[in-house]
Design a protein around this motif. Structure first.
Motif, PDB file in Angstrom:
ATOM      1  N   ASP A 123      -5.649  -9.334   0.926  1.00  0.00           N
ATOM      2  CA  ASP A 123      -4.814  -9.737  -0.209  1.00  0.00           C
ATOM      3  C   ASP A 123      -4.369  -8.521  -1.020  1.00  0.00           C
ATOM      4  O   ASP A 123      -3.223  -8.450  -1.480  1.00  0.00           O
ATOM      5  CB  ASP A 123      -5.568 -10.710  -1.105  1.00  0.00           C
ATOM      6  CG  ASP A 123      -5.790 -12.063  -0.430  1.00  0.00           C
ATOM      7  OD1 ASP A 123      -5.104 -12.349   0.571  1.00  0.00           O
ATOM      8  OD2 ASP A 123      -6.667 -12.819  -0.899  1.00  0.00           O
ATOM      9  N   SER A 124      -5.269  -7.566  -1.207  1.00  0.00           N
ATOM     10  CA  SER A 124      -4.942  -6.367  -1.983  1.00  0.00           C
ATOM     11  C   SER A 124      -3.847  -5.551  -1.309  1.00  0.00           C
ATOM     12  O   SER A 124      -2.979  -4.975  -1.980  1.00  0.00           O
ATOM     13  CB  SER A 124      -6.188  -5.499  -2.179  1.00  0.00           C
ATOM     14  OG  SER A 124      -7.167  -6.176  -2.937  1.00  0.00           O
ATOM     15  N   LEU A 125      -3.868  -5.500   0.005  1.00  0.00           N
ATOM     16  CA  LEU A 125      -2.870  -4.711   0.732  1.00  0.00           C
ATOM     17  C   LEU A 125      -1.461  -5.269   0.576  1.00  0.00           C
ATOM     18  O   LEU A 125      -0.479  -4.560   0.821  1.00  0.00           O
ATOM     19  CB  LEU A 125      -3.244  -4.642   2.222  1.00  0.00           C
ATOM     20  CG  LEU A 125      -4.453  -3.769   2.560  1.00  0.00           C
ATOM     21  CD1 LEU A 125      -4.855  -3.954   4.012  1.00  0.00           C
ATOM     22  CD2 LEU A 125      -4.180  -2.305   2.264  1.00  0.00           C
ATOM     23  N   ASP A 126      -1.353  -6.527   0.169  1.00  0.00           N
ATOM     24  CA  ASP A 126      -0.045  -7.139  -0.058  1.00  0.00           C
ATOM     25  C   ASP A 126       0.380  -7.077  -1.524  1.00  0.00           C
ATOM     26  O   ASP A 126       1.462  -7.553  -1.873  1.00  0.00           O
ATOM     27  CB  ASP A 126      -0.055  -8.597   0.399  1.00  0.00           C
ATOM     28  CG  ASP A 126      -0.128  -8.725   1.913  1.00  0.00           C
ATOM     29  OD1 ASP A 126       0.416  -7.839   2.600  1.00  0.00           O
ATOM     30  OD2 ASP A 126      -0.728  -9.692   2.403  1.00  0.00           O
ATOM     31  N   SER A 127      -0.467  -6.490  -2.374  1.00  0.00           N
ATOM     32  CA  SER A 127      -0.155  -6.439  -3.800  1.00  0.00           C
ATOM     33  C   SER A 127       0.869  -5.345  -4.093  1.00  0.00           C
ATOM     34  O   SER A 127       0.917  -4.314  -3.416  1.00  0.00           O
ATOM     35  CB  SER A 127      -1.441  -6.182  -4.600  1.00  0.00           C
ATOM     36  OG  SER A 127      -1.150  -5.965  -5.965  1.00  0.00           O
ATOM     37  N   ASP A 128       1.695  -5.575  -5.113  1.00  0.00           N
ATOM     38  CA  ASP A 128       2.663  -4.561  -5.544  1.00  0.00           C
ATOM     39  C   ASP A 128       2.063  -3.564  -6.535  1.00  0.00           C
ATOM     40  O   ASP A 128       2.714  -2.585  -6.894  1.00  0.00           O
ATOM     41  CB  ASP A 128       3.873  -5.239  -6.196  1.00  0.00           C
ATOM     42  CG  ASP A 128       4.688  -6.050  -5.196  1.00  0.00           C
ATOM     43  OD1 ASP A 128       4.681  -5.667  -4.013  1.00  0.00           O
ATOM     44  OD2 ASP A 128       5.302  -7.059  -5.593  1.00  0.00           O
ATOM     45  N   ALA A 133       0.836  -1.193   0.000  1.00  0.00           N
ATOM     46  CA  ALA A 133       0.000   0.000   0.000  1.00  0.00           C
ATOM     47  C   ALA A 133       0.875   1.249   0.000  1.00  0.00           C
ATOM     48  O   ALA A 133       1.828   1.352   0.772  1.00  0.00           O
ATOM     49  CB  ALA A 133      -0.911   0.002   1.226  1.00  0.00           C
ATOM     50  N   LYS A 134       0.558   2.197  -0.881  1.00  0.00           N
ATOM     51  CA  LYS A 134       1.304   3.454  -0.949  1.00  0.00           C
ATOM     52  C   LYS A 134       0.331   4.607  -0.794  1.00  0.00           C
ATOM     53  O   LYS A 134      -0.690   4.670  -1.474  1.00  0.00           O
ATOM     54  CB  LYS A 134       2.046   3.569  -2.282  1.00  0.00           C
ATOM     55  CG  LYS A 134       3.144   2.530  -2.476  1.00  0.00           C
ATOM     56  CD  LYS A 134       3.831   2.725  -3.822  1.00  0.00           C
ATOM     57  CE  LYS A 134       4.902   1.671  -4.043  1.00  0.00           C
ATOM     58  NZ  LYS A 134       5.554   1.814  -5.362  1.00  0.00           N
ATOM     59  N   ILE A 181      -3.577  -0.097  -5.728  1.00  0.00           N
ATOM     60  CA  ILE A 181      -4.749  -0.816  -5.207  1.00  0.00           C
ATOM     61  C   ILE A 181      -5.857   0.116  -4.738  1.00  0.00           C
ATOM     62  O   ILE A 181      -6.889  -0.347  -4.264  1.00  0.00           O
ATOM     63  CB  ILE A 181      -4.339  -1.720  -4.031  1.00  0.00           C
ATOM     64  CG1 ILE A 181      -3.670  -0.884  -2.929  1.00  0.00           C
ATOM     65  CG2 ILE A 181      -3.410  -2.833  -4.506  1.00  0.00           C
ATOM     66  CD1 ILE A 181      -3.359  -1.668  -1.678  1.00  0.00           C
ATOM     67  N   GLY A 182      -5.658   1.420  -4.857  1.00  0.00           N
ATOM     68  CA  GLY A 182      -6.626   2.359  -4.297  1.00  0.00           C
ATOM     69  C   GLY A 182      -8.032   2.178  -4.836  1.00  0.00           C
ATOM     70  O   GLY A 182      -8.998   2.128  -4.074  1.00  0.00           O
ATOM     71  N   ARG A 183      -8.165   2.076  -6.163  1.00  0.00           N
ATOM     72  CA  ARG A 183      -9.498   1.951  -6.756  1.00  0.00           C
ATOM     73  C   ARG A 183     -10.150   0.624  -6.364  1.00  0.00           C
ATOM     74  O   ARG A 183     -11.359   0.564  -6.127  1.00  0.00           O
ATOM     75  CB  ARG A 183      -9.410   2.079  -8.284  1.00  0.00           C
ATOM     76  CG  ARG A 183      -9.050   3.477  -8.758  1.00  0.00           C
ATOM     77  CD  ARG A 183      -9.217   3.600 -10.268  1.00  0.00           C
ATOM     78  NE  ARG A 183      -8.923   4.929 -10.735  1.00  0.00           N
ATOM     79  CZ  ARG A 183      -7.721   5.342 -11.144  1.00  0.00           C
ATOM     80  NH1 ARG A 183      -6.712   4.496 -11.127  1.00  0.00           N
ATOM     81  NH2 ARG A 183      -7.533   6.575 -11.560  1.00  0.00           N
ATOM     82  N   ARG A 184      -9.357  -0.449  -6.318  1.00  0.00           N
ATOM     83  CA  ARG A 184      -9.904  -1.748  -5.928  1.00  0.00           C
ATOM     84  C   ARG A 184     -10.399  -1.708  -4.486  1.00  0.00           C
ATOM     85  O   ARG A 184     -11.486  -2.219  -4.172  1.00  0.00           O
ATOM     86  CB  ARG A 184      -8.835  -2.832  -6.089  1.00  0.00           C
ATOM     87  CG  ARG A 184      -9.328  -4.231  -5.709  1.00  0.00           C
ATOM     88  CD  ARG A 184      -8.269  -5.282  -5.994  1.00  0.00           C
ATOM     89  NE  ARG A 184      -8.748  -6.614  -5.664  1.00  0.00           N
ATOM     90  CZ  ARG A 184      -9.511  -7.340  -6.452  1.00  0.00           C
ATOM     91  NH1 ARG A 184      -9.887  -6.847  -7.626  1.00  0.00           N
ATOM     92  NH2 ARG A 184      -9.903  -8.547  -6.094  1.00  0.00           N
ATOM     93  N   VAL A 227      -8.789   4.747   2.755  1.00  0.00           N
ATOM     94  CA  VAL A 227      -8.561   4.219   1.404  1.00  0.00           C
ATOM     95  C   VAL A 227      -8.442   5.347   0.383  1.00  0.00           C
ATOM     96  O   VAL A 227      -7.736   5.215  -0.622  1.00  0.00           O
ATOM     97  CB  VAL A 227      -9.690   3.237   1.016  1.00  0.00           C
ATOM     98  CG1 VAL A 227      -9.756   2.997  -0.478  1.00  0.00           C
ATOM     99  CG2 VAL A 227      -9.503   1.912   1.751  1.00  0.00           C
ATOM    100  N   GLN A 228      -9.113   6.496   0.651  1.00  0.00           N
ATOM    101  CA  GLN A 228      -9.054   7.618  -0.293  1.00  0.00           C
ATOM    102  C   GLN A 228      -7.632   8.131  -0.493  1.00  0.00           C
ATOM    103  O   GLN A 228      -7.340   8.789  -1.496  1.00  0.00           O
ATOM    104  CB  GLN A 228      -9.948   8.766   0.207  1.00  0.00           C
ATOM    105  CG  GLN A 228     -11.397   8.393   0.416  1.00  0.00           C
ATOM    106  CD  GLN A 228     -12.025   7.743  -0.809  1.00  0.00           C
ATOM    107  OE1 GLN A 228     -11.939   8.278  -1.906  1.00  0.00           O
ATOM    108  NE2 GLN A 228     -12.625   6.580  -0.610  1.00  0.00           N
TER     109      GLN A 228
END
Length: 291
Positions: A234-239, A2-3, A242-245, A287-288
């Motif tokens: 799972d999304s939080l661990d993605s590279d 997450a960035k 991911i904001g829109r998801r 998340v925004q």
């Protein structure tokens, strides 16, 4: 990973070619929206700067400011000044003409000549060298900005995971509570039916019981809530960005919590559903800011 889209970075560089300062500010935005402020004689860099920003960032409103200082080294020495020799020659020739005309020798004072507008000028800058240095410094500043966004993103990730845990706790509470709730509802219905069974049509009674059973069944909502929470983790661990998801998942979580609240026949279940909606709203606000 997450960035966050909120960050700040600044880099300075001094050299014989000049002094450069980049400042990058980033805040949340639906898309990547760069706003550039460049010195007038470096406007030609704008397309390249936008390209570089687009390669490193996916979303956010980016205020990118480049300042160009005077020529000088890292020791802070003053910019080199040059005499405008062409202008000096013109002034001396004019003075000679005046002296010849009036018959007196011409002796312009040195400081009068130096104070003449345009007589002293700063040595021209090597713009090719400056442009190359500015782009190199931009890369370094972007490294700092991306690292700052990543650090803030880790903080947001921790907050979201904490709320995911609390959401799962509320789901478990509802699952544990529902058998007791259904037993109590069945008992109330059976008691009332015993009083009026002779007056009821059996077919209609069966239909009504089926509708009541469907309305009280929240297993599907519980399953979807757990599934969406797993997707958030799972999304939080993605590279990837991911904001829109995550924003979409917040909408789905809120939809299930609302459905659970509308089906609830019990005060405890309703309170759990309200707690879920509060947690989801807190997550949505965080998340925004995620890229």
């Amino acid at each position: 990973m997450a960035k966050s889209m909120t960050a700040f970075a600044r880099q300075d560089r001094s050299s014989e070619a000049g002094e450069l300062t980049w400042e990058l500010r980033s805040v949340n935005h639906r898309f990547l929206e760069p706003h550039l402020r460049l010195p007038d004689d470096m406007r030609s860099l704008e397309p390249k700067v936008r390209e570089v920003l687009g390669q490193r960032l996916s979303r956010g409103k980016i205020d990118a400011s480049l300042r160009l200082g005077g020529r000088g080294g890292a020791d802070g020495s003053a910019a080199e000044l040059r005499v405008n020799t062409a202008l000096l020659e013109q002034l001396l020739k004019a003075a000679d003409k005046v002296a010849t005309r009036i018959g007196e020798p011409a002796a312009p004072h040195m400081f009068d000549l130096l104070s003449w507008p345009g007589m002293l000028e700063e040595a021209p800058k090597d713009m090719d060298v400056l442009s190359s240095a500015a782009l190199e410094l931009l890369d370094q500043t972007l490294v700092d900005l991306v690292e700052a966004r990543a650090r803030e993103g880790e903080r947001l990730k921790a907050l979201l995971l904490e709320r995911c845990d609390k959401l799962l706790e509320r789901v478990a509470e509802v699952r544990e509570r529902m058998p007791e709730v259904l037993t109590a509802v069945r008992a109330r219905i059976a008691e009332r039916l015993a009083e009026v069974r002779a007056e009821l049509d059996e077919t209609r009674l069966e239909q009504e019981m089926t509708l009541i059973a469907q309305r009280l069944d929240v297993d599907e909502e519980m399953d979807r809530l757990e599934s969406h929470i797993t997707e958030v983790r799972d999304s939080l661990d993605s590279d990837e960005p991911i904001g829109r998801r995550l924003d979409f998942l917040m909408q789905e979580l809120n939809r299930e919590a609302n459905t659970l609240s509308s089906k609830s026949p019990d005060a405890a279940v309703t309170r759990a559903a309200v707690d879920m909606k509060v947690l989801i709203e807190q997550m949505r606000e965080q998340v925004q800011n995620i890229e």
